[in-house]
Design an enzyme around this catalytic site. Structure first.
Site, PDB file in Angstrom:
ATOM      1  N   GLU A 265       6.238 -11.186   7.452  1.00 36.14           N
ATOM      2  CA  GLU A 265       6.681 -12.257   7.569  1.00 36.14           C
ATOM      3  C   GLU A 265       5.960 -13.516   7.967  1.00 36.14           C
ATOM      4  OE1 GLU A 265       9.921 -12.789   6.588  1.00 36.14           O
ATOM      5  OE2 GLU A 265      10.665 -10.999   6.623  1.00 36.14           O
ATOM      6  N   GLU A 294       6.983 -14.230  -2.174  1.00 32.40           N
ATOM      7  CA  GLU A 294       6.846 -12.516  -2.182  1.00 32.40           C
ATOM      8  C   GLU A 294       5.637 -11.641  -2.749  1.00 32.40           C
ATOM      9  OE1 GLU A 294       9.971 -11.991  -0.255  1.00 32.40           O
ATOM     10  OE2 GLU A 294       9.550  -9.820  -0.107  1.00 32.40           O
TER      11      GLU A 294
HETATM   12 ZN    ZN Z   1       9.752 -11.521   1.813  1.00 31.67          ZN
END
Ligand code: ZN
Length: 501
Positions: A265, A294
């Site tokens: 995160e 991502e």
């Molecule tokens: Zn993620």
């Protein structure tokens, strides 16, 4: 043009304010809100969403954008004003092509479908969800039909999270990746599995959180412009470039849960915190796509914090923080434990090598459903067949099979999965380029210095926000198109060494 651009900024700023205010309410709902607040919170979020939608679909805004599209055409590519108008057009089209009646219908259906799935999953009862999923498939196709210029029925759904990506580009990329990954996984899993029992020792939750926070501070997460709380599922949320928050989930009997969700995160959050301050309040002040987002979480989670260089610096700190648990565990044992590869059933528990197979299975099945080549009633068999052929395991139940992920049951079918694997591929691509530009990065990491890597990402990825699309960003920083080669090389090198391949 100046006056029109100011008006555009002002209008987009209001929409952003409403959406960010809604994000604060959602963050609170998932972290601190008492259960009694649920009903009012749902109403408040619906009100904010409605007002934002009215502003986003205002005809005057559409007219302004169309005029500016012509007037900014002569500006160079990458110019902020031109990008702002280009992105405004995408967002406006997306908001206006889909009628409010349809939005209301699909939201209502998804809310029901989610409820049914949550219960049926416990009972392993796919047949209860089947009619809901069939309707979701119809609605997903109906959504797609609002974009008749699309090449493929899944493209408009993919566009929602990975703008510009298409079935025609993702499918061959994934097919190639699958054919290269399967033999690597076979070679690894034919050997005895790593012993990861050292990670399963009890460690108090607060101490785990404190250790994670100490590490992400070093990576470059700015606590003056962020904070970490606990939630059922870890997530990152942003209210401004200067207020980007993360959450984590702690298991006292599994060190990897909180630690790697925290570095994951933090990767998402550093991207958002690193956007150029000049973009604050505009439609460009967020990450450009799910795949690039991502790539940042995976870069810091996998390439950095599951890497050997990282633990040369961090392992003594870990042993110092948790002497009873790790004092007598060798660094090598620990490193093997956090990189254990195994064929498993559940995507969210999968290691970095097998993870992509889980994603590609879902991508192929959802595209198959959208194309009409796979009926919803045959989904469980099709799912199990792919797990057997790709991973060599057969799910014992639909609960741990095609009912495990919320995505299809709490959203549309299509577009929600490809970003995870694109992120893995992009993370290696960006990292390789960073190493070419700054070969000292691994040595810096061994000494707990992350400024070099962080600065590279800041310069080439973070600061641009949504100015460039995924493809443009890749082209700008690597000089070539998206390719899986750096990712395959990365896996072969790391796991080749770990498993003597
Ligand atoms: Zn993620």
């Amino acid at each position: 043009m100046e006056a029109k651009l100011n008006e555009l900024k002002q209008r987009l700023g209001e929409i952003a304010d409403l959406n960010n205010a809604a994000s604060v309410l959602s963050w609170d709902q998932l972290t601190h809100m008492p259960p009694g607040g649920a009903e009012a919170r749902g109403r408040q979020l619906a009100t904010l969403a409605r007002i934002a939608q009215e502003k986003q679909t205002d005809e005057a805004l559409g007219k302004l954008i169309d005029e500016l599209l012509v007037e900014t055409q002569s500006l160079p590519a990458g110019n902020v004003q031109r990008a702002m108008v280009r992105v405004a057009k995408i967002d406006f089209d997306r908001a206006t092509r889909v009628p409010p009646e349809f939005v209301a219908r699909i939201y209502q259906h998804i809310a029901q479908s989610y409820q049914v799935w949550a219960e049926a999953r416990q009972k392993n009862d796919f047949s209860a969800t089947q009619p809901y999923l069939e309707k979701t498939l119809d609605l997903s196709r109906e959504y797609s039909a609002f974009f008749p210029e699309a090449e493929h029925v899944a493209d408009p759904l993919i566009d929602q999270s990975d703008y510009g990506m298409k079935v025609s580009t993702v499918r061959p990329l994934f097919a190639e990746l699958r054919s290269r990954l399967v033999p690597i996984i076979q070679a690894i899993t034919s050997q005895p599995a790593a012993d990861d029992s050292c990670l399963k020792q009890p460690i108090p939750a607060d101490a785990q959180v404190a250790f994670g926070e100490k590490i992400i501070r070093k990576l470059g997460y700015d606590f003056e412009r962020g904070r970490q709380d606990k939630s059922a599922h870890p997530f990152t949320t942003r209210f401004s470039i200067n207020d980007v928050r993360i959450t984590t989930r702690v298991r006292e009997d599994d060190f990897s849960e909180a630690f790697f969700s925290t570095t994951h995160e933090a990767g998402h959050a550093m991207y958002e915190q690193g956007i150029d301050q000049a973009l604050e309040g505009t439609n460009l002040a967020s990450g450009t796509s799910a795949g690039v987002h991502e790539s940042q979480s995976r870069l810091w989670e996998n390439i950095v914090s599951r890497g050997k260089d990282f633990w040369i610096f961090a392992y003594p700190l870990l042993q110092e923080a948790f002497p009873a648990q790790f004092g007598n565990v060798s660094q090598d044992t620990f490193y093997r434990a956090i990189n254990k590869v195994q064929r498993s059933l559940i995507r969210t528990d999968a290691d970095e090598v097998t993870y992509n197979l889980h994603v590609m299975i879902r991508f192929d099945l959802e595209v198959g459903m959208l194309e009409g080549n796979l009926a919803v009633r045959h989904l469980p068999e099709a799912w199990n067949e792919r797990y057997r052929s790709d991973l060599g395991i057969l799910p014992p139940s639909d609960k741990d099979g095609c009912m495990q992920d919320v995505h299809w049951y709490g959203g549309t079918i299509g577009g929600a999965f490809q970003g995870y694997t694109l992120g893995n591929v992009l993370s290696a691509l960006f990292y390789r380029q960073a190493l070419k530009d700054r070969p000292g990065i691994p040595e810096e990491i061994r000494h707990g210095k992350f400024d070099g890597l962080h600065a590279w990402m800041q310069e080439h990825i973070y600061r641009h926000g949504r100015i460039f699309t995924t493809d443009e960003l890749v082209m700008r920083c690597t000089g070539g198109a998206l390719t899986i080669e750096p990712y395959i090389e990365y896996l072969k090198q790391k796991y080749g060494e770990l498993y003597d391949l």
